[in-house]
Design a protein around this motif. Structure first.
Motif, PDB file in Angstrom:
ATOM      1  N   SER A 107       0.853  -1.269  -0.025  1.00  0.00           N
ATOM      2  CA  SER A 107      -0.026  -0.033   0.086  1.00  0.00           C
ATOM      3  C   SER A 107       0.900   1.268  -0.124  1.00  0.00           C
ATOM      4  O   SER A 107       0.424   2.311  -0.646  1.00  0.00           O
ATOM      5  N   ARG A 162       2.743   1.633  -3.652  1.00  0.00           N
ATOM      6  CA  ARG A 162       1.424   2.196  -4.450  1.00  0.00           C
ATOM      7  C   ARG A 162       1.120   3.727  -4.175  1.00  0.00           C
ATOM      8  O   ARG A 162       1.143   4.569  -5.241  1.00  0.00           O
ATOM      9  N   ASP A 163       1.205   4.156  -2.976  1.00  0.00           N
ATOM     10  CA  ASP A 163       0.832   5.513  -2.674  1.00  0.00           C
ATOM     11  C   ASP A 163       2.044   6.240  -2.904  1.00  0.00           C
ATOM     12  O   ASP A 163       1.822   7.665  -3.542  1.00  0.00           O
ATOM     13  N   GLU A 180       1.869   6.690  -6.834  1.00  0.00           N
ATOM     14  CA  GLU A 180       0.737   7.545  -7.257  1.00  0.00           C
ATOM     15  C   GLU A 180       1.165   9.103  -6.945  1.00  0.00           C
ATOM     16  O   GLU A 180       0.668   9.749  -7.932  1.00  0.00           O
ATOM     17  N   SER A 181       1.892   9.357  -6.052  1.00  0.00           N
ATOM     18  CA  SER A 181       2.419  10.383  -5.724  1.00  0.00           C
ATOM     19  C   SER A 181       3.445  11.057  -6.821  1.00  0.00           C
ATOM     20  O   SER A 181       3.254  12.019  -7.326  1.00  0.00           O
ATOM     21  N   LYS A 234       2.992   9.960  -9.868  1.00  0.00           N
ATOM     22  CA  LYS A 234       2.023  10.397 -11.071  1.00  0.00           C
ATOM     23  C   LYS A 234       1.474  11.726 -10.950  1.00  0.00           C
ATOM     24  O   LYS A 234       1.169  12.134 -12.052  1.00  0.00           O
ATOM     25  N   SER A 235       0.993  12.120  -9.649  1.00  0.00           N
ATOM     26  CA  SER A 235       0.303  13.183  -9.734  1.00  0.00           C
ATOM     27  C   SER A 235       0.973  14.505 -10.035  1.00  0.00           C
ATOM     28  O   SER A 235       0.313  15.712 -10.296  1.00  0.00           O
ATOM     29  N   GLU A 295       8.197   1.098 -13.968  1.00  0.00           N
ATOM     30  CA  GLU A 295       6.788   1.978 -14.262  1.00  0.00           C
ATOM     31  C   GLU A 295       7.452   3.395 -14.812  1.00  0.00           C
ATOM     32  O   GLU A 295       6.589   4.205 -15.548  1.00  0.00           O
TER      33      GLU A 295
END
Length: 338
Positions: free
Chosen positions: A144, A147-148, A151-152, A154-155, A196
């Motif tokens: 988790s 993944r977070d 995502e940060s 990507k943001s 990624e």
């Protein structure tokens, strides 16, 4: 009823039969594995691209490690700023400015003061492509959290980043450092990030009690690394680099920067590399040729040039110059100030 031995045999036969597909295998449209002649492979496969010439590739997993309080964070901060600015690092060509993320887990306050000191010392304004993350709870075995973090990234639309994790031990707290399975799990998490984001990951780490044994942790870690730098308080050297030179070692001094912190009563150190810029090997050859053709007076004037003195010293000691191929196809030499 059948004897038990016969029942067991039938069960095993059924398991064996069902392990294969009952349908006829279809021919793949293209072979999965392509056989190439050696020359074709060299031209068709992508060539190695160096982000920092002969030290760090554009993507992969690397480390800078040292005993505690031996300068690895100062070295990592210097590297972070050089990559964000696209400036040469210890004379080695940098491919271009990159997004850099410095993930501070061990000592955010210390990292903050050191970055503040670096910017003041080099008269730098805030860099839009240099990011910091302050989180001392991040763990690589926590899917988790990983993944977070992704995502940060990507943001803010980060691409091809350099991510510096400080330190390996802080993000593998609940894993057994000498267990190959645990360490492989952590490395595989880093590989997911690399894949990624096409990222270069550099994590800082500690040595064990016996410094000569290298990085503290399972032996399997080293096999996954593209580059390993061993740092001491005033120098660093390459412990490993895939497709590069193993003979690189550099020294640096420290400059003190004070007047830092909220009250202006804190200070820090900034490293000062003791190596100058590199030049092409061809230019060095021209310089040496010109010197040899001139008379003694001209040679004396060349002796005032630090590059000439370095080249002359290398030749007189019959040592090979530190040479390597850069991304632009030119061969460079790297030389110290003498």
């Amino acid at each position: 009823p059948l004897p038990q031995e016969e029942v067991d045999r039938v069960v095993q036969d059924l398991k064996f039969t069902n392990s294969f597909p009952t349908e006829e295998l279809t021919e793949p449209s293209e072979p999965r594995y392509q056989l190439l002649h050696t020359q074709d492979a060299r031209t068709s496969r992508p060539q190695v691209k160096w982000l920092v010439d002969r030290i760090f590739k554009e993507k992969g997993i690397c480390t800078i490690y040292a005993p505690k309080s031996q300068g690895k964070t100062f070295l990592a901060i210097d590297l972070a700023y050089k990559l964000a600015l696209g400036q040469d690092w210890f004379g080695h060509k940098v491919l271009g400015a990159r997004n850099v993320v410095y993930f501070a887990m061990e000592d955010w306050e210390g990292v903050n003061i050191r970055q503040q000191g670096y910017e003041l010392h080099h008269q730098l304004k805030s860099l839009p492509n240099l990011y910091v993350v302050d989180d001392d709870e991040f763990q690589l075995d926590n899917l988790s959290m990983v993944r977070d973090f992704m995502e940060s990234l990507k943001s803010v639309n980060i691409v091809n980043p350099v991510i510096i994790f400080d330190t390996w031990q802080d993000m593998t707290t609940y894993l057994k450092g000498n267990d190959n399975d645990d360490m492989s799990l952590a490395i595989n998490m880093l590989k997911k990030i690399v894949k990624e984001f096409n990222a270069l990951i550099i994590f800082l780490g500690h040595t064990g009690k016996d410094v000569s044994k290298g990085f503290r942790g399972a032996s399997s870690i080293e096999g996954h690394l593209d580059t390993a730098i061993i740092s001491s308080y005033g120098s660093w050297q390459l412990g490993k680099v895939k497709n590069g030179s193993m003979d690189l070692a550099y020294e640096f001094s420290y400059d003190t920067v004070d007047g830092l912190g909220a009250d202006g009563d804190e200070d820090t150190l900034v490293i000062n590399p003791l190596y100058k810029q590199c030049i092409t090997y061809a230019d060095a050859q021209k310089l040496m040729s010109k010197v040899k053709k001139n008379d003694g007076k001209s040679i004396d004037s060349f002796r005032q040039n630090s590059l000439f003195k370095s080249v002359l010293k290398s030749l007189s000691e019959r040592r090979d110059l530190d040479r390597g191929m850069s991304n632009d196809g030119q061969e460079y030499i790297y030389y110290p100030i003498i």
